[in-house]
Scaffold this motif. Structure first.
Motif, PDB file in Angstrom:
ATOM      1  N   ASP A   1       0.843  -1.198   0.000  1.00  0.00           N
ATOM      2  CA  ASP A   1       0.000   0.000   0.000  1.00  0.00           C
ATOM      3  C   ASP A   1       0.880   1.251   0.000  1.00  0.00           C
ATOM      4  OD1 ASP A   1      -2.537  -1.285   0.038  1.00  0.00           O
ATOM      5  OD2 ASP A   1      -2.309  -1.668   2.189  1.00  0.00           O
ATOM      6  N   ALA A   2       1.709   1.370  -1.021  1.00  0.00           N
ATOM      7  CA  ALA A   2       2.694   2.447  -1.044  1.00  0.00           C
ATOM      8  C   ALA A   2       2.046   3.826  -0.989  1.00  0.00           C
ATOM      9  CB  ALA A   2       3.558   2.329  -2.296  1.00  0.00           C
ATOM     10  N   HIS A   3       0.864   3.964  -1.612  1.00  0.00           N
ATOM     11  CA  HIS A   3       0.187   5.262  -1.634  1.00  0.00           C
ATOM     12  C   HIS A   3      -0.278   5.679  -0.246  1.00  0.00           C
ATOM     13  CE1 HIS A   3      -2.872   2.227  -1.737  1.00  0.00           C
ATOM     14  NE2 HIS A   3      -3.874   3.067  -1.769  1.00  0.00           N
ATOM     15  N   LEU A   4      -0.392   4.718   0.667  1.00  0.00           N
ATOM     16  CA  LEU A   4      -0.766   4.991   2.052  1.00  0.00           C
ATOM     17  C   LEU A   4       0.459   5.041   2.963  1.00  0.00           C
ATOM     18  CD1 LEU A   4      -3.822   2.565   2.230  1.00  0.00           C
ATOM     19  CD2 LEU A   4      -3.916   5.054   2.025  1.00  0.00           C
ATOM     20  N   ASP A   5       1.402   4.133   2.745  1.00  0.00           N
ATOM     21  CA  ASP A   5       2.571   4.050   3.609  1.00  0.00           C
ATOM     22  C   ASP A   5       3.458   5.279   3.517  1.00  0.00           C
ATOM     23  OD1 ASP A   5       1.820   1.511   4.457  1.00  0.00           O
ATOM     24  OD2 ASP A   5       3.015   0.487   2.929  1.00  0.00           O
ATOM     25  N   ASN A   6       3.574   5.846   2.329  1.00  0.00           N
ATOM     26  CA  ASN A   6       4.438   7.019   2.140  1.00  0.00           C
ATOM     27  C   ASN A   6       3.798   7.926   1.093  1.00  0.00           C
ATOM     28  OD1 ASN A   6       6.496   8.889   1.896  1.00  0.00           O
ATOM     29  ND2 ASN A   6       8.142   7.373   1.868  1.00  0.00           N
ATOM     30  N   THR A   7       2.675   8.525   1.462  1.00  0.00           N
ATOM     31  CA  THR A   7       1.936   9.377   0.529  1.00  0.00           C
ATOM     32  C   THR A   7       2.789  10.527  -0.008  1.00  0.00           C
ATOM     33  OG1 THR A   7      -0.161   8.826   1.608  1.00  0.00           O
ATOM     34  CG2 THR A   7      -0.131  10.800   0.240  1.00  0.00           C
ATOM     35  N   PRO A   8       3.584  11.231   0.820  1.00  0.00           N
ATOM     36  CA  PRO A   8       4.384  12.339   0.270  1.00  0.00           C
ATOM     37  C   PRO A   8       5.342  11.892  -0.832  1.00  0.00           C
ATOM     38  CG  PRO A   8       4.285  12.502   2.655  1.00  0.00           C
ATOM     39  CD  PRO A   8       3.703  11.164   2.298  1.00  0.00           C
ATOM     40  N   ALA A   9       5.969  10.730  -0.655  1.00  0.00           N
ATOM     41  CA  ALA A   9       6.910  10.263  -1.670  1.00  0.00           C
ATOM     42  C   ALA A   9       6.186   9.857  -2.951  1.00  0.00           C
ATOM     43  CB  ALA A   9       7.735   9.095  -1.134  1.00  0.00           C
ATOM     44  N   VAL A  10       5.041   9.175  -2.811  1.00  0.00           N
ATOM     45  CA  VAL A  10       4.264   8.806  -3.997  1.00  0.00           C
ATOM     46  C   VAL A  10       3.800  10.064  -4.721  1.00  0.00           C
ATOM     47  CG1 VAL A  10       2.138   7.713  -4.811  1.00  0.00           C
ATOM     48  CG2 VAL A  10       3.564   6.558  -3.109  1.00  0.00           C
ATOM     49  N   TYR A  11       3.310  11.047  -3.966  1.00  0.00           N
ATOM     50  CA  TYR A  11       2.896  12.304  -4.583  1.00  0.00           C
ATOM     51  C   TYR A  11       4.062  12.951  -5.328  1.00  0.00           C
ATOM     52  CZ  TYR A  11       1.885  17.209  -5.201  1.00  0.00           C
ATOM     53  OH  TYR A  11       1.747  18.451  -5.763  1.00  0.00           O
ATOM     54  N   GLY A  12       5.219  12.999  -4.694  1.00  0.00           N
ATOM     55  CA  GLY A  12       6.371  13.633  -5.334  1.00  0.00           C
ATOM     56  C   GLY A  12       6.746  12.971  -6.647  1.00  0.00           C
ATOM     57  N   GLU A  13       6.785  11.642  -6.648  1.00  0.00           N
ATOM     58  CA  GLU A  13       7.143  10.922  -7.888  1.00  0.00           C
ATOM     59  C   GLU A  13       6.073  11.119  -8.953  1.00  0.00           C
ATOM     60  OE1 GLU A  13       9.923   9.742  -8.519  1.00  0.00           O
ATOM     61  OE2 GLU A  13      10.866   9.108  -6.649  1.00  0.00           O
ATOM     62  N   MET A  14       4.813  11.051  -8.548  1.00  0.00           N
ATOM     63  CA  MET A  14       3.736  11.248  -9.522  1.00  0.00           C
ATOM     64  C   MET A  14       3.728  12.671 -10.060  1.00  0.00           C
ATOM     65  SD  MET A  14       0.455   9.125  -8.008  1.00  0.00           S
ATOM     66  CE  MET A  14      -0.616   9.993  -9.182  1.00  0.00           C
ATOM     67  N   ALA A  15       3.908  13.649  -9.193  1.00  0.00           N
ATOM     68  CA  ALA A  15       3.881  15.043  -9.628  1.00  0.00           C
ATOM     69  C   ALA A  15       4.997  15.323 -10.633  1.00  0.00           C
ATOM     70  CB  ALA A  15       4.001  15.971  -8.421  1.00  0.00           C
ATOM     71  N   ARG A  16       6.191  14.790 -10.375  1.00  0.00           N
ATOM     72  CA  ARG A  16       7.294  14.965 -11.339  1.00  0.00           C
ATOM     73  C   ARG A  16       6.961  14.309 -12.672  1.00  0.00           C
ATOM     74  NH1 ARG A  16      10.398  14.852  -6.613  1.00  0.00           N
ATOM     75  NH2 ARG A  16      10.350  12.572  -6.465  1.00  0.00           N
ATOM     76  N   TYR A  17       6.411  13.119 -12.585  1.00  0.00           N
ATOM     77  CA  TYR A  17       6.078  12.394 -13.809  1.00  0.00           C
ATOM     78  C   TYR A  17       5.004  13.128 -14.605  1.00  0.00           C
ATOM     79  CZ  TYR A  17       4.570   8.564 -16.811  1.00  0.00           C
ATOM     80  OH  TYR A  17       4.244   7.795 -17.899  1.00  0.00           O
ATOM     81  N   LEU A  18       3.949  13.557 -13.929  1.00  0.00           N
ATOM     82  CA  LEU A  18       2.858  14.248 -14.625  1.00  0.00           C
ATOM     83  C   LEU A  18       3.321  15.586 -15.188  1.00  0.00           C
ATOM     84  CD1 LEU A  18       0.011  13.416 -12.090  1.00  0.00           C
ATOM     85  CD2 LEU A  18       0.383  12.372 -14.324  1.00  0.00           C
ATOM     86  N   HIS A  19       4.210  16.258 -14.493  1.00  0.00           N
ATOM     87  CA  HIS A  19       4.788  17.492 -15.030  1.00  0.00           C
ATOM     88  C   HIS A  19       5.572  17.226 -16.295  1.00  0.00           C
ATOM     89  CE1 HIS A  19       7.998  20.559 -15.380  1.00  0.00           C
ATOM     90  NE2 HIS A  19       7.018  21.405 -15.059  1.00  0.00           N
ATOM     91  N   ASP A  20       6.379  16.165 -16.273  1.00  0.00           N
ATOM     92  CA  ASP A  20       7.165  15.816 -17.450  1.00  0.00           C
ATOM     93  C   ASP A  20       6.277  15.447 -18.634  1.00  0.00           C
ATOM     94  OD1 ASP A  20       9.407  16.258 -15.921  1.00  0.00           O
ATOM     95  OD2 ASP A  20       9.863  14.134 -15.616  1.00  0.00           O
ATOM     96  N   LEU A  21       5.123  14.828 -18.372  1.00  0.00           N
ATOM     97  CA  LEU A  21       4.206  14.465 -19.452  1.00  0.00           C
ATOM     98  C   LEU A  21       3.727  15.681 -20.229  1.00  0.00           C
ATOM     99  CD1 LEU A  21       1.690  11.804 -18.057  1.00  0.00           C
ATOM    100  CD2 LEU A  21       3.415  11.467 -19.845  1.00  0.00           C
ATOM    101  N   GLN A  22       3.615  16.815 -19.539  1.00  0.00           N
ATOM    102  CA  GLN A  22       3.082  18.023 -20.171  1.00  0.00           C
ATOM    103  C   GLN A  22       4.130  18.791 -20.958  1.00  0.00           C
ATOM    104  OE1 GLN A  22      -0.223  18.376 -20.049  1.00  0.00           O
ATOM    105  NE2 GLN A  22      -0.173  16.505 -18.806  1.00  0.00           N
ATOM    106  N   GLN A  23       5.383  18.377 -20.843  1.00  0.00           N
ATOM    107  CA  GLN A  23       6.462  19.116 -21.519  1.00  0.00           C
ATOM    108  C   GLN A  23       6.552  18.743 -23.000  1.00  0.00           C
ATOM    109  OE1 GLN A  23       7.841  21.586 -19.598  1.00  0.00           O
ATOM    110  NE2 GLN A  23       6.199  20.723 -18.340  1.00  0.00           N
TER     111      GLN A  23
END
Length: 279
Positions: A257-279
């Motif tokens: 349950d990584a999205h629960l165990d370490n939500t800030p880290a999952v958010y950080g990785e997802m946010a970077r990825y989603l930002h890169d998708l828009q480039q």
């Protein structure tokens, strides 16, 4: 961020064949502006487990989650629990919220991730990209139905109170999220899932893998593994070898349950990825 709203999407009987009955899907619209994220929880979970992650994303994305058939506040005993039925549900929810044909990213954990993968393979028009948390196409897993049955049988139902439930599920954010999925009933708190429905839901996985579907995925993919999770590193590596538009990240200290165990880290990785998708 405004208050989340709930919507029930009803799938008519004829969509799934005679005798299956209508299925009601409980959805939470967290609002937000920007490209849509459609969040799919894992086996026996519920859409409320995404709340912490959703709250971080509504500043930049439209965020919607829903209870899978057989789980949470959705229809508890649907007539069809195949992977194909779950994929059709994603399509119906996406259509209800106007996400089809938009820049939607499907985010799924565990069995929800497999549903997201299969949706991307079969309905590329719904999916700009995938985020798969502890989820992939490996299989078959002959022991899985028995293992899921034993796990659900081990739950001390009814749980006397929230504190006991949180402790049983390991405490911390994950324990709180699992406990939040229970419902009050005679003597305490009860699951919102039916044991036999959950076992039936994983029957396909006992007999097959989904590499054929993975090979049909054309969109970019972020694979998120927990450092202490159930997903094997070689599965993720094989996914990347067969589909080069795949990024793999590992969440420190996190389990399945990584999205629960370490939500800030999952958010950080997802946010970077989603930002890169828009480039």
């Amino acid at each position: 961020m405004g208050a989340a709203t709930t919507v029930t999407v009803t799938v008519a009987e004829e969509a799934y064949g005679p005798g299956s009955g209508p299925v009601h899907l409980f959805c939470t619209d967290h609002g937000g502006d920007g490209p849509p994220l459609l969040l799919l929880h894992g086996l026996a979970g519920h859409c409320g487990e995404w709340e912490a992650l959703a709250a971080r994303f509504t500043a930049t994305h439209r965020v919607i989650a829903f209870d899978a058939r057989g789980s949470g506040r959705s229809t508890r005993r649907p007539g069809d629990v195949t992977r194909a039925a779950h994929v059709r549900d994603v399509w119906d929810v996406a259509r209800r919220f106007g996400l089809v044909g938009e820049d939607t990213v499907l985010v799924g954990q565990s069995m929800g991730g497999l549903t997201a993968l299969l949706t991307a393979a079969g309905h590329p028009e719904v999916c700009r990209a995938l985020v798969l948390i502890e989820a992939g196409p490996a299989g078959p897993s002959p022991e899985l139905p028995d293992r899921i049955g034993r796990w659900l049988d081990s739950w001390p139902v009814p749980f006397p109170d929230v504190e006991a439930a949180e402790a049983f599920f390991g405490g911390g954010p994950a324990g709180r999220a699992w406990a939040a999925g229970l419902a009050p009933g005679p003597g305490g708190l009860h699951p919102r899932v039916d044991r036999d429905v959950m076992v039936a839901t994983v029957q396909e996985n006992a007999h097959r893998d989904y590499w054929d579907a993975w090979d049909r995925v054309r969109c970019p993919v972020l694979v998120v593994r927990g450092e202490r999770g159930a997903m094997k590193p070689d599965e993720a590596d094989r996914m990347r070898a067969r589909h080069h538009a795949t990024r793999i990240v590992v969440i420190p200290g996190a389990g399945h349950d990584a999205h629960l165990d370490n939500t800030p880290a999952v958010y950080g990785e997802m946010a970077r990825y989603l930002h890169d998708l828009q480039q």
